[in-house]
Write a protein that holds these residues in place. Structure first.
Motif, PDB file in Angstrom:
ATOM      1  N   ARG A  61      46.243  46.056  39.089  1.00 20.13           N
ATOM      2  CA  ARG A  61      46.931  45.540  37.893  1.00 20.13           C
ATOM      3  C   ARG A  61      47.456  44.123  38.124  1.00 20.13           C
ATOM      4  O   ARG A  61      47.383  43.272  37.249  1.00 20.13           O
ATOM      5  N   SER A  62      47.983  43.871  39.336  1.00 20.24           N
ATOM      6  CA  SER A  62      48.576  42.552  39.624  1.00 20.24           C
ATOM      7  C   SER A  62      47.545  41.427  39.579  1.00 20.24           C
ATOM      8  O   SER A  62      47.897  40.284  39.316  1.00 20.24           O
ATOM      9  N   ILE A  63      46.285  41.750  39.845  1.00 20.70           N
ATOM     10  CA  ILE A  63      45.244  40.720  39.792  1.00 20.70           C
ATOM     11  C   ILE A  63      44.538  40.707  38.438  1.00 20.70           C
ATOM     12  O   ILE A  63      43.551  40.009  38.263  1.00 20.70           O
ATOM     13  N   GLY A  64      45.056  41.511  37.507  1.00 19.13           N
ATOM     14  CA  GLY A  64      44.520  41.496  36.154  1.00 19.13           C
ATOM     15  C   GLY A  64      43.218  42.242  35.992  1.00 19.13           C
ATOM     16  O   GLY A  64      42.478  41.975  35.040  1.00 19.13           O
ATOM     17  N   ASP A  65      42.923  43.163  36.893  1.00 18.32           N
ATOM     18  CA  ASP A  65      41.692  43.938  36.754  1.00 18.32           C
ATOM     19  C   ASP A  65      41.839  44.853  35.547  1.00 18.32           C
ATOM     20  O   ASP A  65      42.626  45.791  35.554  1.00 18.32           O
ATOM     21  N   GLU A  66      41.102  44.524  34.513  1.00 26.40           N
ATOM     22  CA  GLU A  66      41.173  45.277  33.261  1.00 26.40           C
ATOM     23  C   GLU A  66      40.608  46.676  33.412  1.00 26.40           C
ATOM     24  O   GLU A  66      40.849  47.533  32.584  1.00 26.40           O
ATOM     25  N   ARG A  67      39.842  46.885  34.461  1.00 28.64           N
ATOM     26  CA  ARG A  67      39.210  48.182  34.654  1.00 28.64           C
ATOM     27  C   ARG A  67      39.935  48.983  35.725  1.00 28.64           C
ATOM     28  O   ARG A  67      39.319  49.730  36.463  1.00 28.64           O
ATOM     29  N   THR A  68      41.272  48.827  35.794  1.00 29.18           N
ATOM     30  CA  THR A  68      42.013  49.550  36.815  1.00 29.18           C
ATOM     31  C   THR A  68      41.440  50.946  36.915  1.00 29.18           C
ATOM     32  O   THR A  68      41.345  51.661  35.931  1.00 29.18           O
ATOM     33  N   SER A 112      53.906  44.361  49.473  1.00 30.70           N
ATOM     34  CA  SER A 112      52.877  45.342  49.793  1.00 30.70           C
ATOM     35  C   SER A 112      52.721  46.237  48.570  1.00 30.70           C
ATOM     36  O   SER A 112      53.664  46.925  48.179  1.00 30.70           O
ATOM     37  N   LEU A 113      51.533  46.180  47.954  1.00 32.39           N
ATOM     38  CA  LEU A 113      51.305  46.920  46.713  1.00 32.39           C
ATOM     39  C   LEU A 113      50.334  48.071  46.916  1.00 32.39           C
ATOM     40  O   LEU A 113      49.299  47.894  47.566  1.00 32.39           O
ATOM     41  N   PRO A 114      50.647  49.232  46.339  1.00 34.27           N
ATOM     42  CA  PRO A 114      49.651  50.306  46.337  1.00 34.27           C
ATOM     43  C   PRO A 114      48.406  49.830  45.589  1.00 34.27           C
ATOM     44  O   PRO A 114      48.476  48.953  44.722  1.00 34.27           O
ATOM     45  N   ASP A 124      40.231  32.844  44.298  1.00 34.40           N
ATOM     46  CA  ASP A 124      40.348  31.441  44.675  1.00 34.40           C
ATOM     47  C   ASP A 124      41.400  31.350  45.789  1.00 34.40           C
ATOM     48  O   ASP A 124      41.997  32.378  46.156  1.00 34.40           O
ATOM     49  N   PRO A 125      41.672  30.158  46.327  1.00 31.45           N
ATOM     50  CA  PRO A 125      42.623  30.045  47.437  1.00 31.45           C
ATOM     51  C   PRO A 125      44.074  30.414  47.088  1.00 31.45           C
ATOM     52  O   PRO A 125      44.901  30.540  47.980  1.00 31.45           O
ATOM     53  N   GLN A 126      44.372  30.595  45.802  1.00 29.87           N
ATOM     54  CA  GLN A 126      45.711  31.023  45.397  1.00 29.87           C
ATOM     55  C   GLN A 126      45.746  32.513  45.041  1.00 29.87           C
ATOM     56  O   GLN A 126      46.700  32.994  44.467  1.00 29.87           O
ATOM     57  N   LEU A 127      44.695  33.231  45.344  1.00 31.60           N
ATOM     58  CA  LEU A 127      44.519  34.657  45.082  1.00 31.60           C
ATOM     59  C   LEU A 127      44.377  34.966  43.587  1.00 31.60           C
ATOM     60  O   LEU A 127      44.704  36.040  43.118  1.00 31.60           O
ATOM     61  N   LYS A 128      43.858  34.000  42.856  1.00 30.31           N
ATOM     62  CA  LYS A 128      43.532  34.227  41.444  1.00 30.31           C
ATOM     63  C   LYS A 128      42.124  34.821  41.387  1.00 30.31           C
ATOM     64  O   LYS A 128      41.187  34.258  41.967  1.00 30.31           O
ATOM     65  N   PRO A 129      41.961  35.960  40.698  1.00 33.57           N
ATOM     66  CA  PRO A 129      40.632  36.563  40.605  1.00 33.57           C
ATOM     67  C   PRO A 129      39.647  35.649  39.883  1.00 33.57           C
ATOM     68  O   PRO A 129      39.984  35.003  38.895  1.00 33.57           O
ATOM     69  N   LEU A 130      38.425  35.600  40.397  1.00 32.94           N
ATOM     70  CA  LEU A 130      37.399  34.738  39.828  1.00 32.94           C
ATOM     71  C   LEU A 130      36.407  35.490  38.954  1.00 32.94           C
ATOM     72  O   LEU A 130      35.738  34.880  38.130  1.00 32.94           O
ATOM     73  N   MET A 131      36.290  36.804  39.154  1.00 36.32           N
ATOM     74  CA  MET A 131      35.303  37.579  38.402  1.00 36.32           C
ATOM     75  C   MET A 131      35.621  39.065  38.542  1.00 36.32           C
ATOM     76  O   MET A 131      36.034  39.503  39.605  1.00 36.32           O
ATOM     77  N   GLN A 132      35.417  39.830  37.454  1.00 36.97           N
ATOM     78  CA  GLN A 132      35.490  41.287  37.537  1.00 36.97           C
ATOM     79  C   GLN A 132      34.239  41.758  38.269  1.00 36.97           C
ATOM     80  O   GLN A 132      33.137  41.364  37.927  1.00 36.97           O
ATOM     81  N   MET A 133      34.418  42.580  39.269  1.00 39.36           N
ATOM     82  CA  MET A 133      33.302  42.959  40.131  1.00 39.36           C
ATOM     83  C   MET A 133      32.901  44.415  39.956  1.00 39.36           C
ATOM     84  O   MET A 133      33.752  45.269  39.761  1.00 39.36           O
TER      85      MET A 133
END
Length: 164
Positions: A115-122, A107-109, A134-143
């Motif tokens: 950060r864990s999904i690599g969102d560069e714009r945290t 459980s992540l704040p 994707d089905p493995q919870l890999k981010p597909l696009m910065q939204m």
């Protein structure tokens, strides 16, 4: 009266035409924890992507986006078929320090999740927010997030088709 009740229900969250998997927060008033585990398991089972929407019931920009989806369901629903739409139900009082995302036994704040999904714009928590996985919870696009998100059918289709 029934029509008004139906309209009110559609105005709270992703419209039913999109068959959203609604996730209510657990954890009490000081901690809103959203468990993505069941959605992720279903995505893996069905080999579908996740369209995770975080909206707030008292957010005018969320209502605007949800009403847009409802108004254009005839044009958009078929394009959502490769996706499992996950509707995380929140309120504006759920700030970043109160919001947690659970996946499996972690459980992540909010900021750590970003950060864990690599969102560069945290960033600060903004409503509405959308994540594509994707089905493995890999981010597909910065939204994008917040006001002005997905104002046209063309913009929504670009997102669903992962046009960068």
């Amino acid at each position: 009266m029934l029509t008004l009740l139906g309209a009110a229900t559609h105005a709270l969250g992703i419209p039913p035409a999109y068959e959203p998997l609604v996730v209510e927060p657990g954890g009490g008033p000081e901690r809103a924890e959203f468990d993505l585990g069941p959605a992720l398991a279903r995505a893996q089972r069905e080999n579908k992507r996740l369209y995770v929407y975080l909206g707030a019931s008292d957010c005018p920009y969320c209502r605007r986006y949800e009403n847009f989806l409802g108004k254009h369901a005839g044009e958009l629903v078929s394009h959502f078929k490769p996706w499992i739409v996950v509707d995380l139900r929140s309120t504006l009082s759920t700030t970043a320090n109160k919001l947690f995302i659970r996946v499996g036994n972690k459980s992540l704040p909010y900021l750590e999740f970003q950060r864990s999904i690599g969102d560069e714009r945290t960033r600060m928590l903004v409503y509405p927010s959308v994540w594509l996985f994707d089905p493995q919870l890999k981010p597909l696009m910065q939204m994008p997030a917040g006001t002005g998100t997905f104002e046209t059918v063309e913009e929504q289709l670009e997102i669903l088709q992962l046009v960068q």
